[in-house]
Design an enzyme around this catalytic site. Structure first.
Site, PDB file in Angstrom:
ATOM      1  N   HIS A   1      -7.048   4.179   2.080  1.00  0.00           N
ATOM      2  CA  HIS A   1      -6.503   3.953   0.730  1.00  0.00           C
ATOM      3  C   HIS A   1      -6.675   5.154  -0.195  1.00  0.00           C
ATOM      4  O   HIS A   1      -6.300   5.093  -1.358  1.00  0.00           O
ATOM      5  CB  HIS A   1      -7.120   2.685   0.137  1.00  0.00           C
ATOM      6  CG  HIS A   1      -6.751   1.484   0.949  1.00  0.00           C
ATOM      7  ND1 HIS A   1      -5.571   0.793   0.779  1.00  0.00           N
ATOM      8  CD2 HIS A   1      -7.375   0.898   2.006  1.00  0.00           C
ATOM      9  CE1 HIS A   1      -5.491  -0.170   1.667  1.00  0.00           C
ATOM     10  NE2 HIS A   1      -6.576  -0.140   2.430  1.00  0.00           N
TER      11      HIS A   1
ATOM     12  N   GLU B   1     -15.520   3.123   4.305  1.00  0.00           N
ATOM     13  CA  GLU B   1     -14.218   3.486   3.757  1.00  0.00           C
ATOM     14  C   GLU B   1     -14.490   4.382   2.558  1.00  0.00           C
ATOM     15  O   GLU B   1     -15.498   4.200   1.869  1.00  0.00           O
ATOM     16  CB  GLU B   1     -13.463   2.235   3.278  1.00  0.00           C
ATOM     17  CG  GLU B   1     -13.016   1.333   4.404  1.00  0.00           C
ATOM     18  CD  GLU B   1     -12.350   0.047   3.900  1.00  0.00           C
ATOM     19  OE1 GLU B   1     -11.615   0.100   2.900  1.00  0.00           O
ATOM     20  OE2 GLU B   1     -12.584  -0.999   4.532  1.00  0.00           O
TER      21      GLU B   1
ATOM     22  N   HIS C   1     -13.572  -2.286   6.819  1.00  0.00           N
ATOM     23  CA  HIS C   1     -12.381  -2.981   7.337  1.00  0.00           C
ATOM     24  C   HIS C   1     -12.617  -3.697   8.673  1.00  0.00           C
ATOM     25  O   HIS C   1     -13.423  -3.265   9.493  1.00  0.00           O
ATOM     26  CB  HIS C   1     -11.251  -1.953   7.514  1.00  0.00           C
ATOM     27  CG  HIS C   1      -9.917  -2.550   7.763  1.00  0.00           C
ATOM     28  ND1 HIS C   1      -9.321  -2.579   9.003  1.00  0.00           N
ATOM     29  CD2 HIS C   1      -9.050  -3.158   6.916  1.00  0.00           C
ATOM     30  CE1 HIS C   1      -8.137  -3.160   8.914  1.00  0.00           C
ATOM     31  NE2 HIS C   1      -7.948  -3.522   7.652  1.00  0.00           N
TER      32      HIS C   1
ATOM     33  N   ASN D   1       0.835  -1.207   0.000  1.00  0.00           N
ATOM     34  CA  ASN D   1       0.000   0.000   0.000  1.00  0.00           C
ATOM     35  C   ASN D   1       0.867   1.254   0.000  1.00  0.00           C
ATOM     36  O   ASN D   1       0.398   2.342   0.315  1.00  0.00           O
ATOM     37  CB  ASN D   1      -0.898   0.009   1.243  1.00  0.00           C
ATOM     38  CG  ASN D   1      -1.758  -1.230   1.321  1.00  0.00           C
ATOM     39  OD1 ASN D   1      -2.379  -1.603   0.333  1.00  0.00           O
ATOM     40  ND2 ASN D   1      -1.780  -1.881   2.479  1.00  0.00           N
TER      41      ASN D   1
ATOM     42  N   SER E   1     -10.575  -1.248   0.378  1.00  0.00           N
ATOM     43  CA  SER E   1      -9.228  -1.811   0.303  1.00  0.00           C
ATOM     44  C   SER E   1      -9.134  -3.048  -0.573  1.00  0.00           C
ATOM     45  O   SER E   1      -8.087  -3.316  -1.148  1.00  0.00           O
ATOM     46  CB  SER E   1      -8.734  -2.159   1.700  1.00  0.00           C
ATOM     47  OG  SER E   1      -9.608  -3.047   2.341  1.00  0.00           O
TER      48      SER E   1
ATOM     49  N   LYS F   1       0.119   3.797   4.634  1.00  0.00           N
ATOM     50  CA  LYS F   1      -0.105   3.411   3.236  1.00  0.00           C
ATOM     51  C   LYS F   1       0.566   4.460   2.346  1.00  0.00           C
ATOM     52  O   LYS F   1       1.787   4.467   2.286  1.00  0.00           O
ATOM     53  CB  LYS F   1      -1.599   3.210   3.024  1.00  0.00           C
ATOM     54  CG  LYS F   1      -2.082   2.130   4.041  1.00  0.00           C
ATOM     55  CD  LYS F   1      -3.475   1.701   3.910  1.00  0.00           C
ATOM     56  CE  LYS F   1      -3.957   0.916   5.114  1.00  0.00           C
ATOM     57  NZ  LYS F   1      -3.272  -0.346   5.384  1.00  0.00           N
TER      58      LYS F   1
ATOM     59  N   ASP G   1     -13.141   6.154   6.746  1.00  0.00           N
ATOM     60  CA  ASP G   1     -11.782   5.629   6.789  1.00  0.00           C
ATOM     61  C   ASP G   1     -11.147   5.886   5.418  1.00  0.00           C
ATOM     62  O   ASP G   1     -11.523   5.268   4.421  1.00  0.00           O
ATOM     63  CB  ASP G   1     -11.846   4.130   7.106  1.00  0.00           C
ATOM     64  CG  ASP G   1     -10.481   3.474   7.140  1.00  0.00           C
ATOM     65  OD1 ASP G   1      -9.499   4.111   6.725  1.00  0.00           O
ATOM     66  OD2 ASP G   1     -10.398   2.303   7.565  1.00  0.00           O
TER      67      ASP G   1
HETATM   68  C1  LIG Z   1      -9.322   0.278   5.157  1.00  0.00           C
HETATM   69  C2  LIG Z   1      -8.307   0.100   6.229  1.00  0.00           C
HETATM   70  N1  LIG Z   1      -8.486   0.698   7.414  1.00  0.00           N
HETATM   71  C3  LIG Z   1      -7.609   0.551   8.412  1.00  0.00           C
HETATM   72  C4  LIG Z   1      -6.486  -0.213   8.257  1.00  0.00           C
HETATM   73  C5  LIG Z   1      -5.543  -0.351   9.394  1.00  0.00           C
HETATM   74  O1  LIG Z   1      -4.544   0.601   9.282  1.00  0.00           O
HETATM   75  P1  LIG Z   1      -3.100   0.330   9.889  1.00  0.00           P
HETATM   76  O2  LIG Z   1      -2.412  -0.565   8.927  1.00  0.00           O
HETATM   77  O3  LIG Z   1      -2.490   1.678  10.008  1.00  0.00           O
HETATM   78  O4  LIG Z   1      -3.304  -0.321  11.212  1.00  0.00           O
HETATM   79  C6  LIG Z   1      -6.229  -0.847   7.041  1.00  0.00           C
HETATM   80  C7  LIG Z   1      -5.018  -1.666   6.880  1.00  0.00           C
HETATM   81  O5  LIG Z   1      -4.992  -2.699   6.294  1.00  0.00           O
HETATM   82  C8  LIG Z   1      -7.167  -0.688   5.989  1.00  0.00           C
HETATM   83  O6  LIG Z   1      -6.993  -1.288   4.802  1.00  0.00           O
END
Ligand SMILES: Cc1ncc(COP(=O)(O)O)c(C=O)c1O
Length: 385
Positions: free
Chosen positions: A206, A174, A128, A41, A178, A236, A203
């Protein structure tokens, strides 16, 4: 102390689970990565960037410590955290920003702490795992809405009100998914949140750094509103780690007083805060990174269209195979040709939708994208694909 044979007994149930996973082709393991990066990412190639590395050297030289040494509420509140939060709030157009140790913890902390018992949390079906786990810790009622369907969010709220729900609804999405690379209908969702006196948690894991003005994300137009909370993860496109939660001062102060993962944890490394500060500066100074990534997205979209495959128009491009074993076979074939592509299977994605998750990053280049497209053409030609 336990005897050896008793120890073994205690481990049997774990071994049984692992054997069961292996039997279903679902056993996962940690492997070293190799090949051209089509799976990380690190979209803007900042994780190994010289400019960020130099900023870290300068931070070390001016005495920024490696470890915070304590919780933010105690000795661990470093000037570097405060500078990052002030700069991030200004950059994203938010009222306040709070820096958490990871995106997972940030999402968990928000959902475990902010919704009250009388509230409703509505999660997009594909949001997520960290949001699911946070919702598992909330005292509010939890409902799910069909993926990217703003009407389904509204229906969940109406049904809850009908049952006597009295508090606030919290919509959780999101901005760019992702595993699917598609975008949330943010305009429609904010409209639902506004009409039902609710909050929207977005969120941006991405989208941060990749989309929006200066890479501020897809929710940039909604930042600064009292009923919007935006999570910008830093692991990311920003190439570092942690997460900046952008929100109203009241909610920020509430988290500082009530969020257990914020209070009862060592603060993130001040050096990491310094790295994120520089990464935000890169977003402003180097739009050419986003331009180049956009070019690679178009190249990938055209190549996939030629293969009769749909494209997402984002840097995340799933190629759905369906069957888990066939997916892992395709991924292995591409890996053998030097492309780091991973197969994603349930439970990370719904049953029957196992896929190759191709992510475009500046760690690859246009020639590599062309090479990957030819390799895909040959690999996807196999039976059942
Ligand atoms: C959509 C989403 N939110 C949150 C996270 C978690 O973030 P972090 O990797 O900083 O813990 C991820 C990580 O895979 C993600 O893809």
């Amino acid at each position: 102390m336990l005897q050896r044979n008793e120890d073994a007994g205690h481990l049997t149930r774990y071994e049984t689970t692992l054997r069961r996973l292996a039997g279903r082709g679902r056993l996962r393991g940690l492997s070293e990565s190799g090949g051209i990066d089509f799976s990380s990412n690190d979209y803007l190639g900042l994780a190994g960037d010289g400019r960020v590395a130099e900023a870290l050297q300068a931070a070390i030289a001016r005495g920024v410590p490696i470890g915070a040494g304590g919780s933010r509420l105690l000795r661990g509140n470093d000037p570097e955290h405060l500078a990052l939060e002030a700069e991030a709030a200004a950059f994203f157009g938010a009222q306040r920003a709070l820096y958490f140790g990871s995106g997972f913890v940030a999402n968990y902390a928000l959902l475990a702490c902010l919704p009250h018992r009388a509230d409703l949390v509505v999660l997009d079906d594909l949001v997520h795992a960290s949001c699911h786990d946070g919702a598992g810790a909330t005292r509010a009622e939890v409902a799910f809405a069909r993926h990217n369907d703003a009407n389904a969010f509204e229906d969940a709220i109406l049904a809850w009100r009908k049952r006597g729900g009295t508090g606030c609804p919290w919509l959780v999405v999101e901005s760019l998914y992702s595993m699917d690379g598609d975008r949330a209908p943010l305009d429609a969702l904010i409209d639902v949140a506004d009409r039902h006196d609710g909050f929207l948690i977005v969120d941006e894991a991405h989208a941060t750094g990749v989309f929006g003005p200066d890479g501020r994300g897809l929710a940039a137009d909604f930042e600064g509103r009292d009923n919007v909370v935006v999570v910008h993860t830093c692991g990311k496109a920003l190439g570092a780690s942690g997460a900046l939660v952008c929100l109203s001062p009241v909610l920020a102060d509430y988290l500082v007083n009530r969020s257990r993962p914020f209070i009862y944890a060592t603060a993130p490394s001040p050096l990491m805060a310094a790295a994120v500060r520089e990464a935000l500066q890169v977003l402003k100074d180097e739009p050419q990174r986003r331009d180049r990534l956009n070019g690679m997205m178009s190249q990938m979209a055209q190549g996939l269209a030629a293969l009769g495959r749909p494209s997402t128009g984002s840097q995340i491009q799933p190629v759905i195979i369906g069957d888990a074993e066939a997916t892992m076979g395709c991924a292995a074939a591409l890996q053998a040709r030097g492309y780091d592509i991973r197969g994603i299977r349930p439970p990370t994605v719904p049953e029957g939708t196992s896929r190759l998750r191709i992510s475009l990053t500046l760690n690859a280049d246009e020639a590599a994208v062309a090479g990957l497209l030819s390799a895909l053409a040959e690999t996807l030609d196999g039976p059942g694909r």
